[in-house]
Write a protein that holds these residues in place. Structure first.
Motif, short mmCIF file in Angstrom:
data_model
loop_
_atom_site.label_atom_id
_atom_site.label_comp_id
_atom_site.label_asym_id
_atom_site.label_seq_id
_atom_site.Cartn_x
_atom_site.Cartn_y
_atom_site.Cartn_z
N THR A 250 45.99 -30.21 61.68
CA THR A 250 46.97 -29.92 60.66
C THR A 250 46.84 -30.94 59.53
O THR A 250 46.45 -32.09 59.77
CB THR A 250 48.41 -29.96 61.21
OG1 THR A 250 49.34 -29.66 60.16
CG2 THR A 250 48.74 -31.32 61.80
N GLN B 67 49.59 -31.35 57.57
CA GLN B 67 50.98 -31.73 57.33
C GLN B 67 51.26 -33.08 57.97
O GLN B 67 51.17 -33.22 59.20
CB GLN B 67 51.93 -30.68 57.89
CG GLN B 67 51.77 -29.30 57.26
CD GLN B 67 52.76 -28.31 57.84
OE1 GLN B 67 53.95 -28.60 57.97
NE2 GLN B 67 52.27 -27.12 58.18
N LYS C 36 53.52 -33.41 61.00
CA LYS C 36 53.08 -32.79 62.25
C LYS C 36 51.74 -33.34 62.75
O LYS C 36 51.25 -32.93 63.80
CB LYS C 36 52.96 -31.27 62.08
CG LYS C 36 54.28 -30.58 61.77
CD LYS C 36 54.12 -29.07 61.68
CE LYS C 36 55.45 -28.38 61.42
NZ LYS C 36 55.31 -26.91 61.33
#
Length: 389
Positions: free
Chosen positions: A165, A167, A170
Motif C-alpha cells: 500500500t 497509504q 496503512k
C-alpha cells in the motif's frame, strides 16, 4: 556489463514465466510490473557474478503470497509499492550494524519466475541498481529454504517484509533477524497472513557480498532465461520457421535433458488457497493416445504422474513447465476454468545440477511427502525411460 534492451526485458519475462515451473506468480502481473519498470525510462544493466567488486553488497527481493490473493487486490500494479519499502528497510537494518553505512548497489532475484524476475528489474530501475546475472534456484520454489542460497548456508537474515500500500496510515514494514532460513519462512508467512497484508507482500533479504553471490547463487541464470525467452518468442511468432524443437535445444544445451511429456487437452484444474500457497491439481489428456497426465502443485508444479502408473513421470526440483498451443508460457495462476479443453505442451527438463544437492533435494522431498509422495528423488532423465510411448 550489458545494458538490457526493452526486447531483452520482454524475453526475460517470457523465459521466467516458463522456467517458473507453473509457479512464481502470474504472467499477467509480471507483465504489469515489467511495464512499470520500462515506464521509469532508466537503463537496466546486467553484470556477471564474477565481475562484481570485492566490496559489493547485493540484496535479493521477491514477492510472497498466494497468486489468488494478489488477484483479489485493487487495480494498482502489485508489489511496486511493497518491494521498494522492503528494500529500504533491509538496507537500514544492515547499515545499523556498520560503523560506516554503505548503500547496496546490486540486486539479485531470489528465484526465476514472472514475479521475482520482474520485481528485480523494477527495483533496479527504481533505485539505480545493477542486476546480477544469477538467482536462488534457476526456477521458482514455494519455500525460501528450497533455494541454493540455503543449501550453501546463506541465511535469509535480516529479512524485511512490506505490505502493498502507498497509504502511510496503512503501511506496514517489519524487519526480523532470524537464525535460519526455515525460521525466516515461518516469520514471513506469519506476518503476511495478518489482515494488514492479506496473504501477499514483498520482502528483501539474503544480503550478500561477492563471495556468497559467486558460490551460493545459480550464476548466469538470467542469461539462460534470456535465451529461453528469445526462443519462445520466436516460436510464437512463426512456429513453422522456429519450431518448438528449438526451444528444447536451448534447454538441452544448458540443462542436458528436455522433452515434451505430453501435448494434451486440459480436462481438470482445481486449486485451494492455504495461506500463502495455492494447492492444486491438473489433468491433461494426450491428444493422440487419450492417456491422462496428472500434475500436482504447491504454487509450483511439484510432481506429475501418468494414469495407472505408480512411479512419477517427473519430480521437483526438476522442472515441469507449460506452453500453450500458441507457444505462450503460462503458470497455474493464469489458468482459468475457460482453459478447460485447451491444448498445452507439458515440458519436463533437468534442474540446474547445483539444485540436485542433498540439502535441496531433501527439502523438496519433505514438501512432496506432505503432498502424499513418500518415495525417493529420481532424476527426470531416468524417470523418462518409463514414460509411455
Amino acid at each position: 556489463m550489458a545494458k538490457l534492451s526493452n526486447e531483452d526485458l520482454q524475453w526475460l519475462l517470457e523465459g521466467a514465466t516458463f522456467l517458473g515451473c507453473g509457479g512464481g506468480g502470474s504472467y499477467s502481473v509480471g507483465k504489469e510490473i515489467l511495464a512499470a519498470a520500462i515506464a521509469l525510462g532508466k537503463d537496466i544493466v546486467l553484470i556477471s557474478a564474477e565481475d562484481l567488486p570485492l566490496d559489493s553488497l547485493a540484496i535479493s527481493p521477491a514477492a510472497i503470497g498466494s497468486p489468488d490473493a494478489v488477484s483479489a487486490q485493487d487495480d494498482s500494479v502489485p508489489f511496486i509499492a511493497s518491494a521498494p519499502k522492503a528494500f529500504d528497510a533491509l538496507q537500514m537494518a544492515i547499515n545499523s550494524q556498520r560503523e560506516i553505512p554503505e548503500p547496496a548497489e546490486y540486486v539479485i532475484a531470489g528465484e526465476t519466475g514472472p514475479w521475482a524476475t520482474t520485481i528485480t528489474l523494477y527495483l533496479a530501475a527504481k533505485k539505480n541498481l545493477t542486476v546480477i546475472d544469477g538467482d536462488g534456484g534457476g526456477r521458482a520454489m514455494p519455500q525460501l529454504n528450497m533455494t541454493y542460497f540455503t543449501a550453501q548456508e546463506v541465511i535469509a537474515s535480516p529479512i524485511s517484509v512490506a505490505n502493498d500500500t502507498t497509504q502511510a496510515s496503512k503501511s506496514v514494514v517489519s524487519t526480523s533477524r532470524v537464525g535460519s532460513t526455515d525460521l525466516a519462512g515461518d516469520v514471513v508467512r506469519g506476518i503476511i497472513s495478518t489482515d494488514s497484508f492479506g496473504n501477499t507482500g514483498a520482502f528483501a533479504t539474503w544480503p550478500m557480498g561477492k563471495k556468497d553471490v559467486v558460490t551460493a547463487s545459480i550464476t548466469n541464470s538470467l542469461s539462460f532465461t534470456l535465451k529461453v525467452g528469445e526462443a519462445i518468442t520466436r516460436h510464437k511468432s512463426d512456429p513453422d520457421k522456429y519450431p518448438l524443437s528449438e526451444v528444447l535445444d536451448v534447454l538441452r544445451t544448458e540443462r542436458g535433458f528436455a522433452e515434451i511429456i505430453m501435448n494434451g487437452e486440459l480436462c481438470l484444474f482445481s486449486e485451494t488457497t492455504d495461506g500463502t500457497f495455492d494447492m492444486g491439481q491438473a489433468r491433461f489428456k494426450d491428444k493422440t493416445t487419450g492417456r491422462s497426465l496428472y500434475i500436482y502443485n504447491k504454487n509450483e508444479n511439484m510432481i506429475a504422474y501418468f494414469e495407472d502408473e505408480t512411479s512419477p513421470a517427473a519430480l521437483a526440483p526438476d522442472s515441469i513447465c507449460f506452453l500453450r498451443e500458441d507457444g505462450s508460457p503460462t503458470t497455474n495462476a493464469d489458468i482459468t476454468p475457460e482453459d478447460i479443453g485447451q491444448s498445452f505442451y507439458i515440458i519436463g527438463f533437468s534442474s540446474d545440477q547445483r539444485m540436485r544437492n542433498q540439502t535441496t533435494v531433501t527439502t523438496f522431498l519433505d514438501a512432496l511427502k506432505d503432498m502424499g509422495y513418500a518415495g525417493r528423488f529420481e532424476p527426470i532423465e531416468e524417470l523418462s525411460k518409463h514414460w509411455p510411448a
